[in-house]
Write a protein that holds these residues in place. Structure first.
Motif, mmCIF file in Angstrom:
data_model
loop_
_atom_site.group_PDB
_atom_site.id
_atom_site.type_symbol
_atom_site.label_atom_id
_atom_site.label_comp_id
_atom_site.label_asym_id
_atom_site.label_seq_id
_atom_site.Cartn_x
_atom_site.Cartn_y
_atom_site.Cartn_z
ATOM 1 N N LYS A 287 -11.963 18.932 -13.911
ATOM 2 C CA LYS A 287 -12.165 17.924 -12.872
ATOM 3 C C LYS A 287 -12.646 16.622 -13.504
ATOM 4 O O LYS A 287 -13.261 16.632 -14.566
ATOM 5 N N ASN A 288 -12.368 15.526 -12.804
ATOM 6 C CA ASN A 288 -12.838 14.227 -13.259
ATOM 7 C C ASN A 288 -13.060 13.337 -12.039
ATOM 8 O O ASN A 288 -12.393 13.485 -11.027
ATOM 9 N N VAL A 289 -14.027 12.416 -12.160
ATOM 10 C CA VAL A 289 -14.280 11.427 -11.114
ATOM 11 C C VAL A 289 -14.051 10.048 -11.724
ATOM 12 O O VAL A 289 -14.644 9.703 -12.743
ATOM 13 N N TYR A 290 -13.172 9.285 -11.096
ATOM 14 C CA TYR A 290 -12.808 7.946 -11.542
ATOM 15 C C TYR A 290 -13.282 6.957 -10.485
ATOM 16 O O TYR A 290 -12.894 7.053 -9.322
ATOM 17 N N SER A 291 -14.139 6.013 -10.864
ATOM 18 C CA SER A 291 -14.719 5.062 -9.915
ATOM 19 C C SER A 291 -13.955 3.747 -9.906
ATOM 20 O O SER A 291 -13.547 3.249 -10.957
ATOM 21 N N ILE A 292 -13.814 3.202 -8.697
ATOM 22 C CA ILE A 292 -13.072 1.959 -8.504
ATOM 23 C C ILE A 292 -13.866 1.045 -7.568
ATOM 24 O O ILE A 292 -14.455 1.513 -6.594
ATOM 25 N N LYS A 293 -13.845 -0.236 -7.866
ATOM 26 C CA LYS A 293 -14.318 -1.244 -6.919
ATOM 27 C C LYS A 293 -13.078 -2.017 -6.477
ATOM 28 O O LYS A 293 -12.353 -2.570 -7.313
ATOM 29 N N VAL A 294 -12.812 -2.025 -5.184
ATOM 30 C CA VAL A 294 -11.638 -2.704 -4.660
ATOM 31 C C VAL A 294 -11.779 -4.203 -4.897
ATOM 32 O O VAL A 294 -12.782 -4.800 -4.506
ATOM 33 N N VAL A 295 -10.790 -4.792 -5.549
ATOM 34 C CA VAL A 295 -10.782 -6.233 -5.790
ATOM 35 C C VAL A 295 -9.866 -6.912 -4.772
ATOM 36 O O VAL A 295 -9.034 -6.258 -4.127
ATOM 37 N N PHE A 296 -10.031 -8.216 -4.617
ATOM 38 C CA PHE A 296 -9.278 -8.970 -3.611
ATOM 39 C C PHE A 296 -7.772 -8.759 -3.750
ATOM 40 O O PHE A 296 -7.051 -8.600 -2.765
ATOM 41 N N GLY A 297 -7.270 -8.718 -4.977
ATOM 42 C CA GLY A 297 -5.834 -8.551 -5.228
ATOM 43 C C GLY A 297 -5.294 -7.197 -4.811
ATOM 44 O O GLY A 297 -4.075 -7.013 -4.747
ATOM 45 N N ASP A 298 -6.163 -6.229 -4.532
ATOM 46 C CA ASP A 298 -5.735 -4.903 -4.069
ATOM 47 C C ASP A 298 -5.434 -4.889 -2.576
ATOM 48 O O ASP A 298 -4.906 -3.907 -2.061
ATOM 49 N N THR A 299 -5.793 -5.980 -1.863
ATOM 50 C CA THR A 299 -5.685 -5.990 -0.406
ATOM 51 C C THR A 299 -4.461 -6.777 0.060
ATOM 52 O O THR A 299 -3.929 -7.622 -0.656
ATOM 53 N N ASP A 300 -4.046 -6.494 1.294
ATOM 54 C CA ASP A 300 -2.938 -7.224 1.905
ATOM 55 C C ASP A 300 -3.487 -8.354 2.785
ATOM 56 O O ASP A 300 -4.690 -8.616 2.786
ATOM 57 N N ALA A 301 -2.609 -8.984 3.550
ATOM 58 C CA ALA A 301 -3.017 -10.121 4.377
ATOM 59 C C ALA A 301 -4.044 -9.744 5.441
ATOM 60 O O ALA A 301 -4.826 -10.584 5.890
ATOM 61 N N ALA A 302 -4.076 -8.461 5.825
ATOM 62 C CA ALA A 302 -5.046 -7.997 6.821
ATOM 63 C C ALA A 302 -6.382 -7.625 6.182
ATOM 64 O O ALA A 302 -7.315 -7.236 6.879
ATOM 65 N N GLY A 303 -6.472 -7.724 4.840
ATOM 66 C CA GLY A 303 -7.709 -7.392 4.152
ATOM 67 C C GLY A 303 -7.888 -5.917 3.864
ATOM 68 O O GLY A 303 -8.951 -5.477 3.440
ATOM 69 N N ILE A 304 -6.821 -5.133 4.077
ATOM 70 C CA ILE A 304 -6.842 -3.682 3.840
ATOM 71 C C ILE A 304 -6.148 -3.405 2.510
ATOM 72 O O ILE A 304 -5.169 -4.077 2.157
ATOM 73 N N VAL A 305 -6.619 -2.406 1.785
ATOM 74 C CA VAL A 305 -5.971 -2.053 0.519
ATOM 75 C C VAL A 305 -4.500 -1.742 0.780
ATOM 76 O O VAL A 305 -4.151 -0.941 1.655
ATOM 77 N N PHE A 306 -3.630 -2.401 0.018
ATOM 78 C CA PHE A 306 -2.182 -2.217 0.109
ATOM 79 C C PHE A 306 -1.843 -0.850 -0.475
ATOM 80 O O PHE A 306 -2.260 -0.506 -1.580
ATOM 81 N N TYR A 307 -1.089 -0.046 0.263
ATOM 82 C CA TYR A 307 -0.899 1.369 -0.052
ATOM 83 C C TYR A 307 -0.433 1.688 -1.474
ATOM 84 O O TYR A 307 -0.833 2.721 -2.033
ATOM 85 N N PRO A 308 0.416 0.870 -2.153
ATOM 86 C CA PRO A 308 0.822 1.257 -3.513
ATOM 87 C C PRO A 308 -0.352 1.365 -4.487
ATOM 88 O O PRO A 308 -0.250 2.050 -5.510
ATOM 89 N N ASN A 309 -1.468 0.719 -4.165
ATOM 90 C CA ASN A 309 -2.624 0.789 -5.056
ATOM 91 C C ASN A 309 -3.180 2.200 -5.164
ATOM 92 O O ASN A 309 -3.708 2.584 -6.209
ATOM 93 N N TYR A 310 -3.059 2.983 -4.111
ATOM 94 C CA TYR A 310 -3.516 4.373 -4.183
ATOM 95 C C TYR A 310 -2.722 5.136 -5.248
ATOM 96 O O TYR A 310 -3.288 5.939 -5.983
ATOM 97 N N TYR A 311 -1.432 4.882 -5.335
ATOM 98 C CA TYR A 311 -0.602 5.533 -6.346
ATOM 99 C C TYR A 311 -0.964 5.039 -7.748
ATOM 100 O O TYR A 311 -0.999 5.827 -8.698
ATOM 101 N N ARG A 312 -1.267 3.761 -7.865
ATOM 102 C CA ARG A 312 -1.709 3.214 -9.153
ATOM 103 C C ARG A 312 -3.025 3.867 -9.570
ATOM 104 O O ARG A 312 -3.213 4.250 -10.722
ATOM 105 N N TRP A 313 -3.942 4.016 -8.611
ATOM 106 C CA TRP A 313 -5.235 4.632 -8.909
ATOM 107 C C TRP A 313 -5.084 6.114 -9.242
ATOM 108 O O TRP A 313 -5.809 6.633 -10.088
ATOM 109 N N MET A 314 -4.165 6.807 -8.583
ATOM 110 C CA MET A 314 -3.925 8.210 -8.942
ATOM 111 C C MET A 314 -3.416 8.304 -10.374
ATOM 112 O O MET A 314 -3.848 9.177 -11.141
#
Length: 135
Positions: free
Chosen positions: A2-29
């Motif tokens: 097992k491993n835990v990988y920590s992320i802080k969401v940066v502005f560039g990870d979000t879409d126009a609504a301010g929500i994380v844009f879904y492809p970023n989850y795949y990048r983080w995986m």
């Protein structure tokens, strides 16, 4: 393993609504899997340089439960849940505090590119043991 990988969401990870844009989850995986393999066995770049092994995606999936926003702290809890002769399945759970915000998986081949085009090969015993699958 097992491993835990920590992320802080940066502005560039979000879409126009301010929500994380879904492809970023795949990048983080992808990043979380690389961190897990590095922690347990060796870096993905060393696998490629020294053994001509790459870990291409064969299948991936992610289910979103609640949104993430700019400056949210999130942890990706990853573990290899299945290992076959030539593939691994890595499960990922995204947590913001105690809340699960997404979950998914990747299936990756253990592939040699020694002869040019990638070809799946058997996962060696030392890698199996390091990744928690002694068989």
């Amino acid at each position: 393993m097992k491993n835990v990988y920590s992320i802080k969401v940066v502005f560039g990870d979000t879409d126009a609504a301010g929500i994380v844009f879904y492809p970023n989850y795949y990048r983080w995986m992808d990043q979380a899997t690389h961190e897990l393999v590095n922690k347990a066995y060796t870096s993905v770049s060393q696998l490629q340089k020294e053994k001509d092994i790459i870990l291409p995606l064969v299948e991936t999936f992610c289910q979103f439960k609640s949104p993430l926003f700019f400056e949210d702290q999130v942890e990706v809890h990853s573990q290899i849940v299945e290992m076959k002769n030539k593939v691994i399945k890595v499960e990922h759970v995204f947590k913001k505090g105690d809340n699960i915000v997404a979950s998914g998986y990747e299936i990756r081949a253990w592939a040699s590119q020694a002869e040019g085009a990638p070809k799946a090969v058997s996962i060696p015993q030392d890698a199996r043991a390091a990744l928690g699958f002694n068989e």
